[in-house]
Enzyme design. Sequence first.
Site, PDB file in Angstrom:
ATOM      1  N   LYS A 113     -12.024 -14.381   3.002  1.00  0.00           N
ATOM      2  CA  LYS A 113     -12.053 -13.611   4.149  1.00  0.00           C
ATOM      3  C   LYS A 113     -11.839 -11.895   4.156  1.00  0.00           C
ATOM      4  O   LYS A 113     -11.006 -11.602   3.291  1.00  0.00           O
ATOM      5  CB  LYS A 113     -10.728 -13.786   4.927  1.00  0.00           C
ATOM      6  N   GLY A 123       1.481  -9.161   1.249  1.00  0.00           N
ATOM      7  CA  GLY A 123       1.579  -9.867  -0.077  1.00  0.00           C
ATOM      8  C   GLY A 123       2.912 -10.684  -0.113  1.00  0.00           C
ATOM      9  O   GLY A 123       3.067 -11.803  -0.422  1.00  0.00           O
ATOM     10  N   GLU A 176      -2.463  -8.827  -5.756  1.00  0.00           N
ATOM     11  CA  GLU A 176      -2.839  -7.302  -6.231  1.00  0.00           C
ATOM     12  C   GLU A 176      -2.159  -6.514  -5.071  1.00  0.00           C
ATOM     13  O   GLU A 176      -3.215  -6.539  -4.016  1.00  0.00           O
ATOM     14  CB  GLU A 176      -4.080  -7.432  -6.633  1.00  0.00           C
ATOM     15  N   CYS A 217      -5.480   1.331  -4.604  1.00  0.00           N
ATOM     16  CA  CYS A 217      -4.462   0.804  -4.874  1.00  0.00           C
ATOM     17  C   CYS A 217      -3.877   1.221  -6.129  1.00  0.00           C
ATOM     18  O   CYS A 217      -2.584   1.764  -6.286  1.00  0.00           O
ATOM     19  CB  CYS A 217      -4.401  -0.853  -4.985  1.00  0.00           C
ATOM     20  N   GLU A 256       3.507   4.620  -0.539  1.00  0.00           N
ATOM     21  CA  GLU A 256       1.809   4.664  -0.887  1.00  0.00           C
ATOM     22  C   GLU A 256       1.556   4.937   0.360  1.00  0.00           C
ATOM     23  O   GLU A 256       1.382   4.590   1.485  1.00  0.00           O
ATOM     24  CB  GLU A 256       1.438   3.209  -0.997  1.00  0.00           C
TER      25      GLU A 256
END
Lengths: 335, 520
Positions: free
Chosen positions: B183, B240, B257, B291, B388
């Site tokens: 996806k 995640g 990840e 990332c 982040e």
Amino acid sequence: MSGTSLVTARERALAVLGGEPDDATLRRYLHGIAGVDAVGLEQRAAGLGTRSIKTSSKKWALDRIISLVDLTTLEGADTPGKVRSLVAKAMNPDPADATTPRVAAVCVYGDMVPHAVDALGSVHGDPDDGLISVAAVATAFPSGRSSLEIKLADTAEAVANGADEIDMVIDRGAFLAGRYGLVFDQIAAVKEACRRPDGTSASLKVILETGELVTYDNVRRASWLSILAGGDFIKTSTGKVQPAATLPVTLLMLEVVRDWHLMTGQRIGVKPAGGIRASKDAIKYLVTVAETVGEEWLQPHLFRFGASSLLNDVLLQRQKMATGHYSGADYVTID
Amino acid sequence: MSFLEYAPAPESRAILSLRDEYGLFIDGEFVDGRGTPFQSVSPASEERIATIANANAADVDDAVAAARRAHDRVWSRMTGRDRGKYLFRIARLVQERARELAVAESLDNGKPIKESRDVDVPLVAAWFFYYAGWADKLDYAGLGANPKALGVAAQVIPWNFPLLMLAWKIAPALAAGNTVVLKPAETTPLTALIFAEIVQQADLPQGVVNIITGAGDTGAALVGHDGVDKVAFTGSTAVGRAIAKQVAGTHKKVTLELGGKAANIVFDDAPIDQAVEGIVNGIFFNQGHVCCAGSRLLVQESIHDEVVERLKQRLSTLRLGDPLDKNTDIGAINSREQLERIRELSDAGVAEGAERWSAPCEIPENGFWYAPTIFTNVQTSNRIAREEIFGPVLSVLTFRTPQEAIAKANNTPYGLSAGIWTDKGSRILAVADQLRAGVVWANTFNRFDPSSPFGGYKESGYGREGGRHGLGAYLSPASVTSTGRGTPRAVEAAPAASADEKPAKRTRRPARPAKKGAAK
């Protein structure tokens, strides 16, 4: 055109170095400059090489390349006739198109200077005024393997014969042996020999011969050394050693020139020479200059191409832009 | 005229032949989705690109069932050599259609064409070539002889490198003998759907690759599906974490990840011009939507001012604008939502006392844009030094000694990547050894290679992608019975091959069981 006066160059060097330009002081200074990472430098140069210069930008770039060319003949077989032919090409690069700009200078061996001056006649002068300078290679070009006396005599003779610019070579052997003081003194002495009786001075281009220096760290140090010693221009190569000019090496030298300008306010010129044959490559150099030191460097007093076959490729591209189709090698003149 | 105002050099969109509507790619065909379709828009202009089908739970069932059939009947029975041939074919088709893929990627994602053309798409091809080579060498993947595929892999990928993340996921899974349901992110489905066409073109057996589009609920349905044996996710740490909870206690294997807040450490003896380039590449590559971006610059205090000054000069030459222009350095922010997050965190930085500087560039009227920005006077406790941002925003911090640099670099819940800039080789090794980050770059940044494992420590996820390690994430060791007698699958797949291997095994084997025995 006149270069920096020797007195200020020496004073500036003393101020920057904080001492006499001997081997130890120069070594301390030159080895204190940040190193160069080869992978990173080449990656940056490759990145600059991907700029896409099209339409109006390309048109401007092509004309500007012509006006920055030192049209060169440096052959053992050179004759007065060959030099006259070169000068004719320099004055009128494309006989079919009067809007074509003139090149900045013709570059010849010392003994050909009188013939070049003679052939140029009233067109001999400062490229800023739309005229053409005469550049002479000197100091036992291309190897530089000769005594200082002979190098100085070589230089003085070319200047006396009317050369506006002197392209000297550094003593690469001395440089690689760490005798930076000797290299400095020789450049300074040649600079002195560029002086004319009326107090003006021929502009001094210092050829590093980067193909023999091999490492980028050496190129960076040699660039600083040449500027410290009073060079008005730093030039990559003689054209007699491979590799000659490359984009990463030129980028590196431009970075030195940028840093020197930030530090002292003085603008030093850069001349890649040898191996630049295609317009596409030359445009990459223009991009690199503009994005590294700024657009104001794209003028004959601060940037030159040492080239011979490049001019005809630029003319072909120029014709293509004007007519919409490619012509061919027989539609540009050989010099 | 100013030379630096380069004349427009747009890459032509004529190479694209996009459909107006895209269905789901299930069992080798495009089918209608049963959810409410959505639009994919270009973040640079906000114009609609195509209508995209939305997969509901029933569609997910179909896709997983197709993958299961393909796994059991075809893909797991095929020899590695033949699987490799398909992967090589895909790699070559990616190369053939490279320009088309690059234009589609830049259009849908907003990243500059020079990046999709020179980085994303070439890496996609490289990833398929690399794992194509592994397909018949699984015995050497580090899991012993005859390792087995896991089965059906559910793969959910983010919007920052849509096609590249697809390649990172699909290539090793297929090489190892798994089938996949993938996806793509809802804002960037376009290249995955073009990839589905490539799968058709490559004549890949039906159902080996299934691509379903949709939003978070589609992803959750896929990850939570009982028919899935392996979950691979790249995206935010929050999602995640949810996935880890969702699959806990099931038989599913997981690799994640996730986010990062990488330290890019510049020592005072660094090659300064290249370090500046590396800093720029570290945080402004792909608008900082990376990332592993070097979002925290740790610079030695003695050279702080000089580095910041050079950085500002360099940033002033960056060209922000039309992603399809070949001279664009900084493209569009992928979505309004992401732009809001970048703004919110930047404002928080100012509120907490950091100094903001943005490169002077003209922001286009339409679309989502954020000028390259540097924060100085940042403290380790500031939000912009901890969270982040996932945008073109760099936080500059200082250190005095290598110990302090290491401590600050490791002082984050993340641990995906780091950079070290110094001319001293021994320092590179010493510092890298102490950094808790999955990838450490020395005198470079953001370099990727299919042979190099990539993944994180701590909240940056677990598992590795790329290299032999990435292959291992899609395999399980053969059970004792299957190595001894051979599974029906192995017998069926290559009876001749296993007979050939026996003499070699006899000569090679003796040392190994002895070692195993000693270890026990």
